[in-house]
Motif scaffolding. Structure first.
Motif, PDB file in Angstrom:
ATOM      1  N   GLU A 352       0.827  -1.207   0.000  1.00 56.94           N
ATOM      2  CA  GLU A 352       0.000   0.000   0.000  1.00 56.94           C
ATOM      3  C   GLU A 352       0.865   1.263   0.000  1.00 56.94           C
ATOM      4  OE1 GLU A 352      -2.424  -0.542   3.443  1.00 56.94           O
ATOM      5  OE2 GLU A 352      -3.981  -1.647   2.346  1.00 56.94           O
ATOM      6  N   ARG A 353       1.970   1.224   0.702  1.00 57.30           N
ATOM      7  CA  ARG A 353       2.864   2.393   0.729  1.00 57.30           C
ATOM      8  C   ARG A 353       3.445   2.669  -0.649  1.00 57.30           C
ATOM      9  NH1 ARG A 353       8.253   3.803   2.096  1.00 57.30           N
ATOM     10  NH2 ARG A 353       8.917   1.621   2.331  1.00 57.30           N
ATOM     11  N   LEU A 354       3.772   1.588  -1.359  1.00 54.04           N
ATOM     12  CA  LEU A 354       4.271   1.738  -2.727  1.00 54.04           C
ATOM     13  C   LEU A 354       3.217   2.413  -3.600  1.00 54.04           C
ATOM     14  CD1 LEU A 354       6.634   0.871  -4.700  1.00 54.04           C
ATOM     15  CD2 LEU A 354       5.225  -1.130  -5.214  1.00 54.04           C
ATOM     16  N   ALA A 355       1.962   1.985  -3.445  1.00 49.60           N
ATOM     17  CA  ALA A 355       0.873   2.536  -4.251  1.00 49.60           C
ATOM     18  C   ALA A 355       0.547   3.980  -3.887  1.00 49.60           C
ATOM     19  CB  ALA A 355      -0.369   1.653  -4.099  1.00 49.60           C
ATOM     20  N   GLY A 358       4.501   6.192  -3.867  1.00 52.37           N
ATOM     21  CA  GLY A 358       5.374   6.116  -5.034  1.00 52.37           C
ATOM     22  C   GLY A 358       6.797   5.746  -4.674  1.00 52.37           C
ATOM     23  N   VAL A 359       7.711   6.021  -5.598  1.00 51.54           N
ATOM     24  CA  VAL A 359       9.109   5.615  -5.435  1.00 51.54           C
ATOM     25  C   VAL A 359      10.016   6.824  -5.640  1.00 51.54           C
ATOM     26  CG1 VAL A 359       8.652   3.257  -6.200  1.00 51.54           C
ATOM     27  CG2 VAL A 359       9.289   4.976  -7.883  1.00 51.54           C
ATOM     28  N   THR A 360      11.248   6.702  -5.162  1.00 48.30           N
ATOM     29  CA  THR A 360      12.201   7.805  -5.263  1.00 48.30           C
ATOM     30  C   THR A 360      13.040   7.675  -6.522  1.00 48.30           C
ATOM     31  OG1 THR A 360      13.968   6.662  -4.081  1.00 48.30           O
ATOM     32  CG2 THR A 360      12.322   7.830  -2.739  1.00 48.30           C
ATOM     33  N   ALA A 416       4.659   6.311 -13.527  1.00 50.04           N
ATOM     34  CA  ALA A 416       4.072   5.097 -14.102  1.00 50.04           C
ATOM     35  C   ALA A 416       4.151   3.942 -13.117  1.00 50.04           C
ATOM     36  CB  ALA A 416       4.782   4.740 -15.404  1.00 50.04           C
ATOM     37  N   VAL A 417       5.253   3.868 -12.360  1.00 50.05           N
ATOM     38  CA  VAL A 417       5.403   2.823 -11.352  1.00 50.05           C
ATOM     39  C   VAL A 417       4.337   2.962 -10.276  1.00 50.05           C
ATOM     40  CG1 VAL A 417       6.897   1.934  -9.522  1.00 50.05           C
ATOM     41  CG2 VAL A 417       7.851   2.439 -11.775  1.00 50.05           C
ATOM     42  N   GLN A 418       4.146   4.164  -9.783  1.00 48.74           N
ATOM     43  CA  GLN A 418       3.141   4.375  -8.745  1.00 48.74           C
ATOM     44  C   GLN A 418       1.737   4.088  -9.265  1.00 48.74           C
ATOM     45  OE1 GLN A 418       3.096   8.271  -6.963  1.00 48.74           O
ATOM     46  NE2 GLN A 418       1.481   7.738  -5.505  1.00 48.74           N
ATOM     47  N   GLN A 419       1.454   4.508 -10.483  1.00 47.90           N
ATOM     48  CA  GLN A 419       0.133   4.273 -11.061  1.00 47.90           C
ATOM     49  C   GLN A 419      -0.158   2.782 -11.185  1.00 47.90           C
ATOM     50  OE1 GLN A 419      -0.398   5.979 -14.958  1.00 47.90           O
ATOM     51  NE2 GLN A 419      -2.608   5.716 -14.920  1.00 47.90           N
ATOM     52  N   LEU A 420       0.823   2.005 -11.638  1.00 48.64           N
ATOM     53  CA  LEU A 420       0.629   0.563 -11.759  1.00 48.64           C
ATOM     54  C   LEU A 420       0.486  -0.078 -10.391  1.00 48.64           C
ATOM     55  CD1 LEU A 420       0.461  -2.003 -13.408  1.00 48.64           C
ATOM     56  CD2 LEU A 420       2.972  -2.061 -13.471  1.00 48.64           C
ATOM     57  N   ALA A 421       1.310   0.353  -9.438  1.00 49.37           N
ATOM     58  CA  ALA A 421       1.205  -0.199  -8.085  1.00 49.37           C
ATOM     59  C   ALA A 421      -0.175   0.073  -7.502  1.00 49.37           C
ATOM     60  CB  ALA A 421       2.287   0.398  -7.193  1.00 49.37           C
ATOM     61  N   ALA A 422      -0.705   1.260  -7.728  1.00 42.01           N
ATOM     62  CA  ALA A 422      -2.033   1.594  -7.217  1.00 42.01           C
ATOM     63  C   ALA A 422      -3.110   0.732  -7.865  1.00 42.01           C
ATOM     64  CB  ALA A 422      -2.319   3.076  -7.464  1.00 42.01           C
TER      65      ALA A 422
END
Length: 454
Positions: A352-355, A358-360, A416-422
């Motif tokens: 959930e934190r990833l979603a 996001g990422v650095t 894009a990473v955060q969007q996919l994780a969400a």
């Protein structure tokens, strides 16, 4: 040199191009539908060859569950001109390796030999593929061997957890079934059913042959034709290659939110996850980066949080298998049963934190560097190149070389990473666990709406 992915049309008889590292890739489609692909690697002294069919465990009928894997075993048991020992001796006497793999969407028989022994490997594998006798006595003997193989897997709690996890996430979808079948289905399947499966799916239009390493394409095609004609295959009879599977993503109905298998063992094996991406999804590069950041190595978030900071598990990682029309995203951890609820909760929290957060940029840099280096190092092995050719032909319908893979990785953004994780985190989750656990041990994990356990 290629620029971007190379399409592999089924109606194109000849194709040739130079991939990254000056590797020459050639492809021939015979009038009979046989497809032959080679990747000649400069300086290589070995060759890896595979005989493929796009038939896996997902293609079986209810009365033949496990027959694809059963047949894989049987093709090593002899032909009219070679005994099982002859096949083994042919490779052992030259220091070669030979084996087979049954997957959910394909079966491959392969060998790795010195360049001077490639002709032998072509001949022996062709004989096995085309002319297995599937002797009745050998059939019953191998039934016992496969039952022992299934028993061995059932003694491995991580294997049991994995099988239950696929069933929980993918439900009644054929991809959710175990590749090897079950003791009940293997015990019940008949020789006639396996023979019918063999004759229906091991035809010229089904066959894909891939070779990587030290290989001359024209000589390869000539030798393959000779070997197949020796088996009385009529290669002049025209047939189109079998169509590839649809790449349209299929909606997956979750099978079960929670599956707990009680075993008196020291560790609990926990798998948590959701339906993922299909193999041809344009976001596969994004998923690879996300997975590397989340659970793909020792610097990943899962490893650092659960193992390094808290000491709750020895093995913890994430993974993302994909298939033609579906996939899944999973997280694994092995820990003491008493810590299982805490570990499962942390897995969900980190997901959930990833979603949400996001990422650095540092994480993005490390992940892309990790994936780029691993991809380059993997291609030092002709086995990897041979498998890449097979999967490109059978599943994707396109060839992606190292340069194109690196280009696609370089285009992935943190957004894009955060969007996919969400998107993935919002899908219904499933948990499978094996160990000394109470039925309700994991039922309180957030984000999981459990209705039953088994």
């Amino acid at each position: 040199m290629i620029n971007g992915a190379v399409s592999l049309p089924l109606d194109l008889a000849q194709l040739s191009f130079t991939a990254s590292g000056e590797a020459l890739v050639r492809r021939t489609v015979l009038p009979s539908g046989v497809r032959i692909l080679s990747e000649s690697v400069p300086g290589s002294r070995s060759s890896t060859i595979g005989y493929w069919v796009a038939v896996g465990s997902r293609d079986e009928l209810p009365e033949t569950y496990g027959s694809t894997h059963f047949l894989e075993h049987l093709l090593f048991k002899g032909t009219p001109t070679r005994t099982a020992l002859d096949i083994a001796v042919a490779f052992d006497s030259v220091g070669g390796e030979h084996n087979a793999m049954t997957a959910k969407e394909y079966t491959c028989y392969y060998a790795k030999v010195q360049d001077r022994d490639l002709d032998m490997a072509i001949d022996v594998l062709a004989d096995m593929f085309t002319s297995s006798v599937i002797d009745s006595q050998e059939f019953e003997t191998e039934r016992g061997v496969i039952l022992e193989e299934l028993a061995m897997a059932d003694d491995d709690p991580s294997d049991v957890a994995s099988e239950r996890f696929f069933e929980a996430v993918l439900g009644d979808h054929p991809l959710g079934r175990p590749i090897g079948g079950s003791p009940a289905t293997i015990g019940a399947v008949s020789r006639e059913a396996v023979w019918k499966h063999y004759r229906a799916n091991y035809r010229a239009q089904d066959l894909v042959i891939t070779v990587a390493g030290a290989v001359d394409h024209d000589q390869l095609v000539s030798r393959v034709v000779t070997a197949l004609e020796r088996a009385d295959w009529d290669l002049s009879a025209e047939a189109a290659p079998v169509p590839r599977r649809t790449s349209a993503h299929e909606l997956i109905e979750r099978g079960s939110p929670l599956v707990v298998v009680k075993r008196p063992i020291e560790q609990a094996n926990i798998l948590l996850g959701v339906a993922g991406l299909a193999a041809a999804d344009e976001r596969r590069a994004t998923l690879s980066v996300m997975n590397a950041i989340f659970g793909g190595g020792m610097s990943s978030r899962l490893f650092q949080e659960i193992r390094e900071k808290r000491g709750l598990a020895y093995s913890v990682y994430s993974f993302a298998p994909s298939y033609s029309d579906a996939g899944l995203y999973g997280i694994y951890a092995g820990c003491s049963p008493a810590k299982a609820p805490q570990v499962a909760e942390l897995m969900v929290t980190e997901f959930e934190r990833l979603a949400e957060d996001g990422v650095t940029s540092d994480e993005m840099g490390r992940a892309i560097g990790q994936l780029s280096g691993a991809s380059a190092l993997a291609l030092e092995d002709s086995d990897t190149r041979m498998s890449r050719l097979g999967r490109s032909e059978l599943t994707l319908g396109e060839f992606v070389d190292l340069d194109e893979s690196l280009r696609r990785l370089s285009l992935v953004t943190a957004g894009a990473v955060q969007q996919l994780a969400a998107e993935l985190a919002a899908r219904p989750m499933s948990v499978a666990a094996v160990g000394t656990l109470d039925d309700e041990a994991l039922s309180g994990v957030r984000a999981l709406q459990f209705t039953a356990s088994t």
